[in-house]
Design a protein around this motif. Sequence first.
Motif, short mmCIF file in Angstrom:
data_model
loop_
_atom_site.label_atom_id
_atom_site.label_comp_id
_atom_site.label_asym_id
_atom_site.label_seq_id
_atom_site.Cartn_x
_atom_site.Cartn_y
_atom_site.Cartn_z
N ILE A 287 37.34 37.48 45.39
CA ILE A 287 38.61 36.81 46.03
C ILE A 287 40.07 37.39 45.37
N LYS A 288 40.74 37.69 46.08
CA LYS A 288 42.02 37.82 45.75
C LYS A 288 43.11 36.70 45.87
N ALA B 218 32.32 36.98 45.63
CA ALA B 218 33.18 37.22 46.76
C ALA B 218 34.28 38.41 46.67
N TYR C 111 44.83 30.54 46.00
CA TYR C 111 43.82 31.31 47.08
C TYR C 111 43.65 30.93 48.50
N MET D 169 32.19 31.90 45.55
CA MET D 169 33.53 32.65 45.38
C MET D 169 33.56 33.61 44.30
#
Length: 131
Positions: A49-50, A47, A131, A44
């Motif tokens: 992540i947004k 990556a 998320y 995670m």
Amino acid sequence: MVTQEVPCISRCIEEVHSLDEFSTSYKEVLNTSNMKMSEVSGVMVKADIKPKSIHHAKKWSDDVENLYRFQQAGYRDEVEYKQVKQVDMVECWPETGFVKKLQRRDNTFYYYDKQRECEDKEVHKVKVYVY
């Protein structure tokens, strides 16, 4: 008649056998039970992540307390902190599980107490990211 049914049975057994092989390989590919939590969180972190959505906290909880501490230090949450600082673990108080120390983006440190720091009047300002 017996000779006609035997080929059908053997063909069905072959089909079941081939399906069994497929399902076994399918399970092996998707088996995430062997992964450790740190490996999953490491994926995670890398990556980038947004968050998909955001809402404000309504009442205090342990999670809201930790989010408050991350947001005081200038981060959305633990995910963003780990992405920016590239750390695997965040220092927490063993007694309460609250965040103990965070490094801001300008490399100064915030040190937090073992007890609750997010007062009731501040709870509605805490943003909870989904998320």
